[in-house]
Design an enzyme around this catalytic site. Structure first.
Site, short mmCIF file in Angstrom:
data_model
loop_
_atom_site.label_atom_id
_atom_site.label_comp_id
_atom_site.label_asym_id
_atom_site.label_seq_id
_atom_site.Cartn_x
_atom_site.Cartn_y
_atom_site.Cartn_z
N ARG A 127 0.77 -0.85 0.33
CA ARG A 127 -0.02 0.31 -0.34
C ARG A 127 0.86 1.50 0.02
NH1 ARG A 127 -5.66 -0.85 1.30
NH2 ARG A 127 -6.31 1.21 0.78
N CYS A 176 6.30 16.04 31.57
CA CYS A 176 4.71 15.91 31.62
C CYS A 176 5.05 14.85 32.93
CB CYS A 176 3.55 14.82 30.77
SG CYS A 176 5.06 13.52 29.95
#
Ligand SMILES: [Zn+2]
Length: 249
Positions: free
Chosen positions: A12, A187
């Site tokens: 693909r 974070c």
């Protein structure tokens, strides 16, 4: 020549004019280092492994914690306490056994990076640590290696790439001059929404693939601000700073 299995696995993307068999072979011969296998490194690594990047070096000294699972999609609940680099390598090998994957269970120190960065074609900075980001910037600049950097806080991401292969800036230190220890914020101290890391980490993988295919890299010397709450994207061109401590003359 691609084998029939490779043609099937990558069909693909090989059918795209930007890739083709020649592009797929470029990806297969590429060596990429991913520093940080957390919220950004997880999607970036999954996509690069799936796309058939021939050699991946995974650098992370951390172990998997319950609080990581909200966003670090390489890991499952039963992986708690295990090394991120080792589990990431296992997960990626399951996704694509045809590529070479090397886990490096350690933090990215400057001496270690200096030895290793010259052995790869491209570096992804997926860390959440400003000090390590400046180290990666410095080492990549001196080694003449391209780097794709990103970070996310809350719903907001930043993405920028540098190609140091011609020994020229600008670089990350032109944009954010090093300030020392006081600026460290990651974070673990600020919140972050998982899918924003998925978006920005996937963009890092895209930029890496484009670079390896010799396509134009949209984030080259351009700071992209990605606001996932409002779906707003802004790009700021970065000039070289002649007084930069890393790339200045
Ligand atoms: Zn600079």
């Amino acid at each position: 020549m691609l084998s029939s299995k490779e043609l099937q696995r990558y069909s693909r993307q090989v059918m795209l004019p930007q890739v083709g068999e020649e592009g797929q072979q470029k990806l297969a011969s590429a060596r990429v280092m991913i520093v940080g296998l957390g919220g950004l490194g997880s999607p970036a690594a999954l996509y690069l492994a799936a796309a058939g990047i021939g050699e991946l070096h995974l650098v992370d000294g951390d172990h998997i914690d319950l609080s990581n699972l909200q966003r670090q999609v390489l890991y499952k609940t039963n992986h708690q306490g295990k090394s991120k680099a080792v589990v990431a390598a296992q997960q990626l090998a399951a996704a694509n056994p045809a590529i070479r994957i090397y886990p490096h269970c350690q933090m990215a120190s400057e001496p270690w990076l200096r030895e290793r960065v010259k052995q790869v074609d491209l570096v992804l900075d997926c860390t959440d640590n400003l000090e390590i980001r400046h180290t990666i910037n410095r080492v990549c600049y001196r080694a003449g290696r391209p780097v794709v950097m990103a970070s996310v806080q809350g719903f907001s991401g930043q993405l920028i790439s540098f190609d140091f292969s011609e020994g020229k800036g600008p670089c990350y230190a032109c944009l954010f001059p090093p300030q020392g220890e006081a600026e460290v914020q990651n974070c673990s101290t600020t919140g972050v929404i998982g899918p924003a890391l998925g978006v920005v980490g996937s963009m890092q993988a895209l930029e890496a693939i484009k670079y390896l295919l010799d396509m134009p890299v949209s984030s080259l010397n351009k700071l992209h601000l990605i606001e996932t709450e409002a779906f707003a994207l802004q790009a700021l061109q970065l000039p070289s700073h002649s007084h930069c401590s890393v790339c200045g003359v």
